[in-house]
Scaffold this motif. Structure first.
Motif, PDB file in Angstrom:
ATOM      1  N   ARG A  19       0.857  -1.189   0.000  1.00  0.00           N
ATOM      2  CA  ARG A  19       0.000   0.000   0.000  1.00  0.00           C
ATOM      3  C   ARG A  19       0.894   1.240   0.000  1.00  0.00           C
ATOM      4  NH1 ARG A  19      -5.340   1.122   1.795  1.00  0.00           N
ATOM      5  NH2 ARG A  19      -5.872   3.127   0.831  1.00  0.00           N
ATOM      6  N   TRP A  20       0.731   2.095  -0.990  1.00  0.00           N
ATOM      7  CA  TRP A  20       1.570   3.284  -1.110  1.00  0.00           C
ATOM      8  C   TRP A  20       1.210   4.301  -0.032  1.00  0.00           C
ATOM      9  CZ3 TRP A  20       4.685   5.548  -5.342  1.00  0.00           C
ATOM     10  CH2 TRP A  20       5.279   4.546  -6.127  1.00  0.00           C
ATOM     11  N   GLU A  24       2.469   9.651   6.630  1.00  0.00           N
ATOM     12  CA  GLU A  24       2.484   8.639   5.576  1.00  0.00           C
ATOM     13  C   GLU A  24       2.686   7.257   6.202  1.00  0.00           C
ATOM     14  OE1 GLU A  24       5.106   9.125   2.321  1.00  0.00           O
ATOM     15  OE2 GLU A  24       4.299  11.069   1.718  1.00  0.00           O
ATOM     16  N   LEU A  54       1.942   7.426  -0.055  1.00  0.00           N
ATOM     17  CA  LEU A  54       1.619   8.767  -0.575  1.00  0.00           C
ATOM     18  C   LEU A  54       0.130   9.060  -0.461  1.00  0.00           C
ATOM     19  CD1 LEU A  54       3.867   8.796  -3.776  1.00  0.00           C
ATOM     20  CD2 LEU A  54       4.326   9.887  -1.586  1.00  0.00           C
ATOM     21  N   THR A  55      -0.679   8.020  -0.580  1.00  0.00           N
ATOM     22  CA  THR A  55      -2.137   8.187  -0.498  1.00  0.00           C
ATOM     23  C   THR A  55      -2.730   7.418   0.679  1.00  0.00           C
ATOM     24  OG1 THR A  55      -2.413   6.332  -2.052  1.00  0.00           O
ATOM     25  CG2 THR A  55      -2.353   8.573  -2.971  1.00  0.00           C
ATOM     26  N   HIS A  56      -1.867   6.962   1.578  1.00  0.00           N
ATOM     27  CA  HIS A  56      -2.325   6.159   2.720  1.00  0.00           C
ATOM     28  C   HIS A  56      -1.757   6.773   3.995  1.00  0.00           C
ATOM     29  CE1 HIS A  56      -2.253   2.303   5.244  1.00  0.00           C
ATOM     30  NE2 HIS A  56      -3.520   2.558   5.021  1.00  0.00           N
ATOM     31  N   HIS A  57      -2.554   7.607   4.648  1.00  0.00           N
ATOM     32  CA  HIS A  57      -2.106   8.322   5.852  1.00  0.00           C
ATOM     33  C   HIS A  57      -2.828   7.777   7.083  1.00  0.00           C
ATOM     34  CE1 HIS A  57      -0.437  12.173   3.750  1.00  0.00           C
ATOM     35  NE2 HIS A  57      -0.054  11.064   3.158  1.00  0.00           N
ATOM     36  N   TYR A  67       9.690  11.706  -4.802  1.00  0.00           N
ATOM     37  CA  TYR A  67       8.458  12.126  -4.151  1.00  0.00           C
ATOM     38  C   TYR A  67       8.751  12.954  -2.905  1.00  0.00           C
ATOM     39  CZ  TYR A  67       6.696   8.367  -7.109  1.00  0.00           C
ATOM     40  OH  TYR A  67       6.412   7.562  -8.179  1.00  0.00           O
TER      41      TYR A  67
END
Length: 326
Positions: free
Chosen positions: A230-231, A285, A233-236, A279
């Motif tokens: 799970r990346w 994150e 960058l979009t998973h906080h 990035y």
């Protein structure tokens, strides 16, 4: 007789011309003075009189103006003004935080890490914070003695003592953030045993909580590699605990053939975390990864050779990671 008459008549005519000229000149002078007086009166007297009457207010007008001033003062945003002043003080305080040269940052970080390594393996974050604060006070006394001309056995040079003293006396939280020292705040939750008698115990592994459980195997200043499940960058996630739990839950819910998370990597720093890619990694994150044999990317701090090749790299590894059993 003719000569006498001519002379007598000539003198009379001459006198008549002089008298006439004198009268005409007198009239001209009088007229000129009158014109000048009129101009002077029109230019200076009338505007002065007008100015006196223009700014003369009645008592009713004065009362209304006073009421208007009172209304204006009453409608002033006093709370907003106080807030703006406080913000200015905060900004000035931030500007006063000392910026240490790179070699001094390395010295301080090396000493802090040595102090932390001297603690027992089971030392919690409270003990770690107390150890760092004790080091700061001790180092501050030391550099102040150097400033006063004392000779001490220390890694700080006498000409560097003043800069270090000002830095350690300023906003320590801000300075520690800049040099890469981050210790998570320990949150102690009191567990209330309100389970009804005779009811079975719940599995504590699936209960939410703020304190990281042992199965998370949390390691501060650590960055593990692996294939991204799970990346981040979009998973906080709001905390390292939530990130670890996301990894555990993903591993439990993974379908046959899907990669199961066994590594979690979390960014706790408010200013973001460094990584050698294209990035911009921000606070909170949460990276979920998989690796058959987990390997470290970075641990504790980045080497000097690495920072020479990557000038943007900080001294301390900002990530928090852990390897969970799946």
């Amino acid at each position: 007789m003719a000569r006498g008459e001519w002379g007598h008549n000539g003198r009379g005519k001459c006198c008549s011309y002089k008298r006439t000229t004198l009268i005409v000149c007198s009239i001209n002078i009088f007229v000129a003075l009158y014109v000048l007086r009129t101009l002077y009166t029109s230019l200076y007297m009338y505007p002065f009189s007008d100015s006196q009457t223009t700014f003369r207010y009645t008592s009713d007008q004065i009362r209304k103006m006073e009421e208007s001033n009172q209304i204006r003062k009453a409608s002033e945003p006093t709370e907003l003004i106080k807030l703006v002043r406080q913000l200015k003080k905060d900004f000035l305080k931030e500007e006063r935080v000392m910026e240490l040269p790179q070699h001094l940052k390395q010295k301080l970080v090396h000493e802090i890490l040595a102090r932390l390594r001297s603690l027992s393996a089971g030392a919690n974050t409270t003990v770690q914070r107390e150890a760092v604060e004790s080091w700061r006070k001790q180092k501050l006394k030391e550099v102040k003695r150097l400033v006063r001309g004392k000779t001490l056995n220390t890694t700080i040079l006498p000409e560097e003592a003043g800069v270090v003293a000002r830095a350690l006396s300023s906003d320590w939280a801000e300075l520690s953030e800049k040099i890469g020292i981050w210790i998570p705040v320990e949150i102690i939750n009191k567990e209330h045993d309100d389970k009804p008698e005779g009811e079975e115990e719940f599995d504590s592994r699936i209960l939410p909580g703020r304190q990281l459980p042992l199965e998370c195997h949390a390691e501060v200043h650590t960055d593990y590699g692996g294939e991204a499940v799970r990346w981040g960058l979009t998973h906080h996630k709001e905390s390292a605990y939530d990130c670890c739990m996301a990894c555990v839950n993903q591993a439990k819910r993974a379908k046959p053939g899907e990669k199961r998370c066994n590594i979690w990597v979390y960014c706790p720093s408010e200013t973001g975390c460094y990584s050698p890619d294209i990035y911009e990694h921000k606070n909170q994150e949460c990276w979920l990864k998989y690796s058959e044999k987990p390997k470290l990317n970075f641990k504790d701090r980045y080497s000097e050779s690495y920072r020479n090749a990557h000038p943007n790299a900080p001294l301390i590894v900002p990530w928090v990671s852990g390897v969970v059993s799946v």
